[in-house]
Design an enzyme around this catalytic site. Sequence first.
Site, PDB file in Angstrom:
ATOM      1  CE  LYS A  96      -3.912   0.381   0.434  1.00  0.00           C
ATOM      2  NZ  LYS A  96      -4.942   0.526  -0.636  1.00  0.00           N
TER       3      LYS A  96
ATOM      4  CG  HIS B  95     -10.777  -3.643  -2.464  1.00  0.00           C
ATOM      5  ND1 HIS B  95     -11.810  -3.372  -1.587  1.00  0.00           N
ATOM      6  CD2 HIS B  95      -9.802  -2.749  -2.162  1.00  0.00           C
ATOM      7  CE1 HIS B  95     -11.481  -2.355  -0.814  1.00  0.00           C
ATOM      8  NE2 HIS B  95     -10.269  -1.968  -1.129  1.00  0.00           N
TER       9      HIS B  95
END
Length: 421
Positions: A192, A319
């Site tokens: 991330k 996701h």
Amino acid sequence: MSRSRINRVVVTPVAFADPPLLNVVGVHQPWALRAIVELHTDSGLLGLGETYADEMHLARLGAVAAALPGQDPYDLNGLRRLVTDVLGRETGGAGASFGGMLDVSSAVDTVLSPFEVACLDIVGRECGRPVSDLLGGAVRDRVPFSGYLFYKWAGHPGHPDDEWGAALDPDGVVAQAERMVAGWGFGSLKLKGGVLHPDEECAAIEALRAAYPDLPLRLDPNGAWTPETSVSVASRLAGVVEYLEDPTPGIEGMAYVAARTDVPLATNMCVIAFEHLAPAVAADAVQIVLSDHHLWGGLRRSALLGGITETFGMGLSMHSNSHLGVSLAAMVQLAAATPNLTYACDTHYPWKSQDVIAPGVLSFSDGAVGVPTGPGLGVDLDRDQLGVLHEQYLTCGVRRREDTVYMRSIEPSFTPNTARW
């Protein structure tokens, strides 16, 4: 024989400890929120669902829950009509926002999802078949997941350091990856991004490549870069990353980047509803869609998404947001029955230390979760743990996900990094 009818609905908000995971809009709060949905039938069956638990979402869930008694759990088209009607009366059909990054024009799909999952759980339990069979049948008996890496502080300010420690440079990211691979056996890794300058995040990916020469790698800055910077990063990381996820905001920006690189672009930001698919396909803006049954309206509509992406030659992955075991079970059942889901799915599961499901069904081995073969989702509630996590919700003080607000309580001058670099 008469079919079961829903006669009682229970929505329980819960909270569980969340590490200080950094992202483009700030940092995770000390507590993550979820809601567990229980649908009880007049024949004694129970179906489970899981979803977000911010205050507005809970109010919408409550309004639908009050209207559900008498509903046939097999009538999923009727369930959608009911949700649409209730939300139209309660909110005028308004949209919804989650976590400061995901915004949809209609809340119907996000509210529908946990009830649809719970209905499928009931149907599977009644007929003695796993949910994957209700979605067309399992094409795989194990679902691979990707280790989800984050830049993070050693601990929340004012709290002891957590067991993961800090990850604020390439060495810290590699150390985190080593723990993920050793503990869960992940065969791919996702970082991330959107936290540090792109050069620093590229250096972290390159350090991961040096440490793991054969593992697929992904980088997701959540739209932190301009289109021009995205093209530059794609050039630097060509042959290093499996794909870049949402390097820049919007379909137009993603199309600009896609036209200038051969690195595949994935999204969970510019395509998160069916109305986004046509313009994205027309612009050739994304090559991989990250499905999310919480956003797309449940498992059947996510299966429909799988068919659409296959039709247009797009890749498909999944996701993740901070979630518990009911969501993981639903993700696994969906992934098992989606033939073209060929990329490892995302999951936050290793970051949590508590759960609401009884242990022994879902576990990671070599980075994958075996598909439960029991009826329905294949998992059951641990009522004691549900009570513990609900008590944590009542006492933690968090009522909505506010990464930016929390970050500003620590760094008052912080502004979200969207399209910053």
